[in-house]
Design an enzyme around this catalytic site. Structure first.
Site, short mmCIF file in Angstrom:
data_model
loop_
_atom_site.label_atom_id
_atom_site.label_comp_id
_atom_site.label_asym_id
_atom_site.label_seq_id
_atom_site.Cartn_x
_atom_site.Cartn_y
_atom_site.Cartn_z
N PRO A 1 1.40 2.03 3.02
CA PRO A 1 -0.15 1.84 3.63
C PRO A 1 -0.71 0.58 3.41
O PRO A 1 -0.49 -0.26 2.34
CB PRO A 1 -0.70 2.77 2.80
CG PRO A 1 0.18 3.70 2.27
CD PRO A 1 1.37 2.89 2.02
N GLU A 2 -1.40 0.01 4.47
CA GLU A 2 -2.30 -1.14 4.24
C GLU A 2 -3.85 -1.03 4.51
O GLU A 2 -3.90 0.29 4.42
CB GLU A 2 -1.75 -2.24 5.41
CG GLU A 2 -0.27 -2.48 5.31
CD GLU A 2 0.14 -3.47 6.54
OE1 GLU A 2 -0.69 -4.28 7.13
OE2 GLU A 2 1.57 -3.30 6.99
N HIS B 1 6.03 18.20 -2.75
CA HIS B 1 6.02 17.02 -3.43
C HIS B 1 4.61 16.63 -4.18
O HIS B 1 4.33 15.55 -4.43
CB HIS B 1 6.36 15.71 -2.64
CG HIS B 1 7.83 15.82 -2.02
ND1 HIS B 1 8.77 16.19 -2.78
CD2 HIS B 1 8.05 15.98 -0.70
CE1 HIS B 1 9.65 16.03 -2.04
NE2 HIS B 1 9.33 16.17 -0.67
N ARG C 1 8.07 10.07 -2.84
CA ARG C 1 8.89 8.97 -3.39
C ARG C 1 8.61 8.51 -4.73
O ARG C 1 9.17 7.57 -5.30
CB ARG C 1 9.02 7.81 -2.47
CG ARG C 1 9.67 8.01 -1.08
CD ARG C 1 9.36 6.75 0.00
NE ARG C 1 10.10 7.23 1.15
CZ ARG C 1 9.60 6.43 2.52
NH1 ARG C 1 8.93 5.55 2.36
NH2 ARG C 1 10.20 6.96 3.43
N LYS D 1 -2.26 -24.41 1.09
CA LYS D 1 -0.91 -23.74 0.92
C LYS D 1 0.20 -24.23 1.61
O LYS D 1 0.31 -24.33 2.72
CB LYS D 1 -1.17 -22.10 1.40
CG LYS D 1 -2.01 -21.15 0.51
CD LYS D 1 -1.61 -21.09 -0.98
CE LYS D 1 -2.68 -20.05 -1.56
NZ LYS D 1 -1.78 -19.96 -2.95
#
Length: 288
Positions: free
Chosen positions: A2-3, A96, A115, A161
């Protein structure tokens, strides 16, 4: 994984459903779900029982629930498959289910994680740059939809950067919340190849890129995030549908919606990057 948009959808759901409720009891059903709470499951249960959830907060991909008195918070790690579901107690346990918190409003807050990479932990709150955040989140930069996000300051950081622009977007200490999907989408919109070295981009180009990040995040949020399978859901178990609006990510071989050239797939940091073969030319300068 997820973002920002997916986590914000969950945060909003928690804010509307459980803020103001009191935790009556907690059941830890899998030890891995509390492995980040180093004092152990019984300590987490003891600290949560009787505490009131005062708000639902987020920075980048990080989600937390401050408790009253506002000295600690439940820090929620969604991992790759974590779900925060609000369910009536009569609903059978999910296959789960890892943690169940029974609330005084007659509902369960359930953490479901197929997971088992995610989990809950209790962490102290502290002030960082004018915001109150949990200690594990203190090093995370503000995200592009934060009202206090300083785009010009981030442009200055990016200009220093000597690394690929996509890698810089994924650096949560530069700006938070951006993952593989939305990095590819923003780079496509800005017509920048992800391997372009950040310091070689002009300030206008970097501003254009950050504007694209903000736009794609907002659009994804409006559509409930991106759901590629049943693991990406809101607190009601509903999937988002921004995957239908993707222009680059996962579109290998399909025509670019802007110019018609094929979308290409390239390896990047043990994952995949997707870009237009014409709109986003590969850079001549690479990282040395």
């Amino acid at each position: 994984m997820p973002e920002l948009p997916e986590v914000e959808v969950v945060r909003r759901g928690l804010e509307s459903h459980i803020v103001g409720s009191t935790i009556e009891s907690v059941d830890v059903l899998h030890p891995r779900a509390v492995r980040r709470h180093f004092a152990g499951g019984p300590d987490l249960v003891g600290q949560l029982r009787g505490r009131r959830i005062s708000s639902a907060e987020r920075r980048g991909k990080y989600l937390w629930l401050p408790l009253e008195p506002r000295d600690v918070a439940i820090v929620v790690h969604l991992g790759m498959s974590g779900q925060m579901l609000v369910q009536p107690p009569s609903v059978p346990d999910e296959k789960h289910l890892r943690i169940r918190a029974r609330l005084d409003i007659g509902a369960d807050l359930r953490f479901v994680d197929q997971r088992t990479f995610g989990g809950w932990a209790i962490a102290p709150l502290e002030e960082v740059d004018g915001s109150i955040v949990p200690e594990p989140v203190a090093h995370i930069a503000r995200d592009p939809v934060d009202p206090l996000f300083d785009a010009e300051a981030v442009v200055t950081v990016l200009r220093g950067k000597h690394t690929e622009s996509k890698r810089a977007l994924l650096d949560q200490t530069v700006l938070s919340g951006v993952g593989n999907i939305y990095a590819d989408e923003a780079l496509w919109r800005a017509k920048i190849h992800g391997n372009r070295i950040a310091e070689t981009l002009t300030r206008p180009a970097l501003r254009r890129l950050l504007t694209a990040v903000h736009a794609v995040m907002g659009e994804a949020l409006a559509q409930g995030g991106t759901s590629f399978d049943a693991l990406y859901v809101n607190v009601n178990g509903e999937s988002g549908y921004f995957d239908r609006s993707l222009d680059a990510y996962g579109q290998e071989g399909l025509p670019c919606s802007r110019c018609g050239s094929p979308i290409r797939r390239e390896k990047f940091m043990n994952r995949s990057s997707f870009s237009c073969s014409k709109c986003q030319p590969r850079p001549r300068i690479t990282r040395s």
